[in-house]
Design a protein around this motif. Structure first.
Motif, PDB file in Angstrom:
ATOM      1  N   ASP A 115      37.756  34.657  31.430  1.00 28.82           N
ATOM      2  CA  ASP A 115      36.574  34.900  32.269  1.00 28.82           C
ATOM      3  C   ASP A 115      36.910  35.731  33.504  1.00 28.82           C
ATOM      4  O   ASP A 115      36.067  35.913  34.390  1.00 28.82           O
ATOM      5  CB  ASP A 115      35.941  33.578  32.711  1.00 28.82           C
ATOM      6  CG  ASP A 115      36.867  32.714  33.553  1.00 28.82           C
ATOM      7  OD1 ASP A 115      38.093  32.982  33.563  1.00 28.82           O
ATOM      8  OD2 ASP A 115      36.372  31.774  34.208  1.00 28.82           O
ATOM      9  N   LEU A 116      38.135  36.266  33.554  1.00 32.52           N
ATOM     10  CA  LEU A 116      38.554  37.085  34.690  1.00 32.52           C
ATOM     11  C   LEU A 116      38.150  38.545  34.476  1.00 32.52           C
ATOM     12  O   LEU A 116      38.500  39.151  33.468  1.00 32.52           O
ATOM     13  CB  LEU A 116      40.067  36.988  34.884  1.00 32.52           C
ATOM     14  CG  LEU A 116      40.661  37.795  36.045  1.00 32.52           C
ATOM     15  CD1 LEU A 116      40.074  37.350  37.372  1.00 32.52           C
ATOM     16  CD2 LEU A 116      42.193  37.658  36.070  1.00 32.52           C
ATOM     17  N   GLY A 117      37.415  39.083  35.433  1.00 37.86           N
ATOM     18  CA  GLY A 117      36.952  40.461  35.310  1.00 37.86           C
ATOM     19  C   GLY A 117      37.767  41.457  36.101  1.00 37.86           C
ATOM     20  O   GLY A 117      37.863  42.629  35.732  1.00 37.86           O
ATOM     21  N   ALA A 118      38.343  41.019  37.226  1.00 37.91           N
ATOM     22  CA  ALA A 118      39.135  41.915  38.058  1.00 37.91           C
ATOM     23  C   ALA A 118      39.960  41.087  39.026  1.00 37.91           C
ATOM     24  O   ALA A 118      39.661  39.908  39.285  1.00 37.91           O
ATOM     25  CB  ALA A 118      38.238  42.882  38.838  1.00 37.91           C
ATOM     26  N   LEU A 119      41.009  41.711  39.546  1.00 40.56           N
ATOM     27  CA  LEU A 119      41.809  41.047  40.575  1.00 40.56           C
ATOM     28  C   LEU A 119      42.377  42.084  41.523  1.00 40.56           C
ATOM     29  O   LEU A 119      42.438  43.281  41.224  1.00 40.56           O
ATOM     30  CB  LEU A 119      42.915  40.189  39.972  1.00 40.56           C
ATOM     31  CG  LEU A 119      44.081  40.818  39.190  1.00 40.56           C
ATOM     32  CD1 LEU A 119      45.097  41.524  40.102  1.00 40.56           C
ATOM     33  CD2 LEU A 119      44.814  39.747  38.398  1.00 40.56           C
ATOM     34  N   THR A 120      42.802  41.607  42.671  1.00 38.34           N
ATOM     35  CA  THR A 120      43.541  42.431  43.610  1.00 38.34           C
ATOM     36  C   THR A 120      44.696  41.606  44.148  1.00 38.34           C
ATOM     37  O   THR A 120      44.629  40.370  44.160  1.00 38.34           O
ATOM     38  CB  THR A 120      42.651  42.914  44.770  1.00 38.34           C
ATOM     39  OG1 THR A 120      43.376  43.880  45.549  1.00 38.34           O
ATOM     40  CG2 THR A 120      42.236  41.765  45.684  1.00 38.34           C
ATOM     41  N   VAL A 121      45.751  42.269  44.528  1.00 42.00           N
ATOM     42  CA  VAL A 121      46.884  41.587  45.144  1.00 42.00           C
ATOM     43  C   VAL A 121      46.627  41.499  46.647  1.00 42.00           C
ATOM     44  O   VAL A 121      45.566  41.892  47.138  1.00 42.00           O
ATOM     45  CB  VAL A 121      48.201  42.337  44.870  1.00 42.00           C
ATOM     46  CG1 VAL A 121      48.507  42.327  43.382  1.00 42.00           C
ATOM     47  CG2 VAL A 121      48.140  43.774  45.412  1.00 42.00           C
ATOM     48  N   LYS A 122      47.598  41.005  47.393  1.00 37.73           N
ATOM     49  CA  LYS A 122      47.476  41.005  48.848  1.00 37.73           C
ATOM     50  C   LYS A 122      47.727  42.426  49.341  1.00 37.73           C
ATOM     51  O   LYS A 122      48.803  42.976  49.160  1.00 37.73           O
ATOM     52  CB  LYS A 122      48.481  40.047  49.484  1.00 37.73           C
ATOM     53  CG  LYS A 122      48.324  39.925  50.992  1.00 37.73           C
ATOM     54  CD  LYS A 122      49.285  38.891  51.571  1.00 37.73           C
ATOM     55  CE  LYS A 122      49.074  38.743  53.072  1.00 37.73           C
ATOM     56  NZ  LYS A 122      50.007  37.731  53.658  1.00 37.73           N
ATOM     57  N   VAL A 123      46.729  43.028  49.934  1.00 33.99           N
ATOM     58  CA  VAL A 123      46.820  44.404  50.426  1.00 33.99           C
ATOM     59  C   VAL A 123      46.984  44.358  51.943  1.00 33.99           C
ATOM     60  O   VAL A 123      46.103  43.867  52.652  1.00 33.99           O
ATOM     61  CB  VAL A 123      45.561  45.206  50.053  1.00 33.99           C
ATOM     62  CG1 VAL A 123      45.653  46.627  50.588  1.00 33.99           C
ATOM     63  CG2 VAL A 123      45.362  45.213  48.537  1.00 33.99           C
ATOM     64  N   VAL A 124      48.124  44.817  52.420  1.00 33.71           N
ATOM     65  CA  VAL A 124      48.402  44.750  53.851  1.00 33.71           C
ATOM     66  C   VAL A 124      48.411  46.143  54.476  1.00 33.71           C
ATOM     67  O   VAL A 124      48.707  47.139  53.814  1.00 33.71           O
ATOM     68  CB  VAL A 124      49.743  44.042  54.149  1.00 33.71           C
ATOM     69  CG1 VAL A 124      49.712  42.610  53.663  1.00 33.71           C
ATOM     70  CG2 VAL A 124      50.907  44.791  53.507  1.00 33.71           C
ATOM     71  N   LEU A 125      48.084  46.183  55.759  1.00 32.39           N
ATOM     72  CA  LEU A 125      48.098  47.423  56.515  1.00 32.39           C
ATOM     73  C   LEU A 125      49.457  47.611  57.177  1.00 32.39           C
ATOM     74  O   LEU A 125      50.324  46.732  57.110  1.00 32.39           O
ATOM     75  CB  LEU A 125      47.001  47.387  57.574  1.00 32.39           C
ATOM     76  CG  LEU A 125      45.574  47.161  57.047  1.00 32.39           C
ATOM     77  CD1 LEU A 125      44.599  46.980  58.214  1.00 32.39           C
ATOM     78  CD2 LEU A 125      45.144  48.319  56.162  1.00 32.39           C
ATOM     79  N   SER A 126      49.657  48.730  57.820  1.00 37.23           N
ATOM     80  CA  SER A 126      50.929  49.020  58.486  1.00 37.23           C
ATOM     81  C   SER A 126      51.243  48.011  59.575  1.00 37.23           C
ATOM     82  O   SER A 126      52.406  47.809  59.941  1.00 37.23           O
ATOM     83  CB  SER A 126      50.900  50.433  59.091  1.00 37.23           C
ATOM     84  OG  SER A 126      50.683  51.397  58.090  1.00 37.23           O
TER      85      SER A 126
END
Length: 294
Positions: A115-126
């Motif tokens: 049932d998983l459609g999409a994911l993202t990882v931890k996105v960090v800034l500078s």
């Protein structure tokens, strides 16, 4: 079939796109799998095209697609997907730096969660902080109101109130834990090809900004979940493009697309539920915000 197709859209960001590709290639050697990288150049006028052609000479997994004009983010990514063959699709920004992500682990998450459609990882800034665009709720009137008035920031660390006033960026949720979100960032959006085929890719009504919100909305509309998966992370060099550009003309154009995308999304999904006066006030508020920022 190829396991993973990584789609990157490039536009006048020669140096940063090169850095993105060098680090990505190094990461893919560390965690090998059957992959391809598709870079769509949106008619760059800097040295991007010669750079891409040079890298492609000895990188057989890299495919360069050239457009003679700037198609925008969504249309450019759709062109990339058309030229790809992967079972899974990763939309990756050209200013994304990946040094340590095992894509097989992400694929396995999908295999264990139908049932998983999409994911993202931890996105960090500078700065080391999380990119707020990577961890969002849908921009309802209430969430947008509380965010732009600064209430989200005020109550960010206050139990219960952060859930009431912080829905725009889901600030009540623990960033160290895996959990469901509404909207990931288009800078790192991992999904399945069959889902992309169902929704038709990015909505091309958006030129730049808002495409990821629209895609997330369509994915959830089909009944799939979207998760934030912080077991891996990447760096987003967000300031190299868009609203933080020093060139005033570019900033002005980017600001227009940014705020116009808000109106497009509202018009598509919320306007029908409200009367004409409310809608008029919403559009006026967005335009006022754009003028204040510009």
């Amino acid at each position: 079939m190829i396991d993973l197709s990584i789609i990157i859209v490039s536009f006048n960001t020669e140096k940063i796109t090169n850095k993105c590709l060098v680090n990505l290639r190094r990461n893919l050697k560390k965690y090998p799998l059957n992959y391809q990288v598709v870079v769509v150049d949106n008619g760059s006028k800097d040295g991007s095209i010669p750079m891409l052609k040079k890298i492609a000479v000895d990188w057989k997994n890299l495919k360069v697609v050239l457009s003679n004009k700037n198609l925008g983010f969504g249309k450019g990514n759709n062109l990339g997907v058309t030229n790809s063959k992967g079972k899974y699709i990763l939309y990756l920004n050209s200013d994304a730096i990946i040094t340590d992500i095992d894509f097989f682990d992400l694929i396995n998450v999908f295999k264990t969660k139908p049932d998983l459609g999409a994911l993202t990882v931890k996105v960090v800034l500078s700065t080391g902080e999380i990119d707020p665009a990577s961890h969002r709720g849908f921009p309802t009137i209430w969430r947008s109101f509380t965010y732009f008035l600064g209430l989200e920031k005020i109550f960010k660390n206050t139990f219960l109130l952060n859930k009431i006033f912080g829905g725009y960026h889901l600030v009540n949720l623990n960033l160290k834990e895996i959990h469901e979100i509404d909207v990931p960032t288009g800078a790192f959006l991992f999904t399945r090809r069959d889902i992309i085929d169902k929704i038709g890719g990015f909505d091309e009504d958006y030129f730049s900004y808002g495409e990821d919100i629209e895609m997330a909305f369509q994915i959830k509309k089909l009944g799939y979940k979207i998760i934030y998966y912080p077991l891996w992370q990447m760096l987003h060099l967000k300031s190299v493009s868009g609203l933080k550009k020093t060139d005033q003309k570019i900033r002005k154009k980017t600001s227009f697309y940014f705020y116009d995308s808000m109106k497009i999304f509202y018009r598509k999904h919320y306007a029908k539920s409200h009367n004409w006066l409310t809608n008029k006030l919403i559009y006026l508020a967005v335009d006022l915000k754009r003028k204040l920022i510009s």
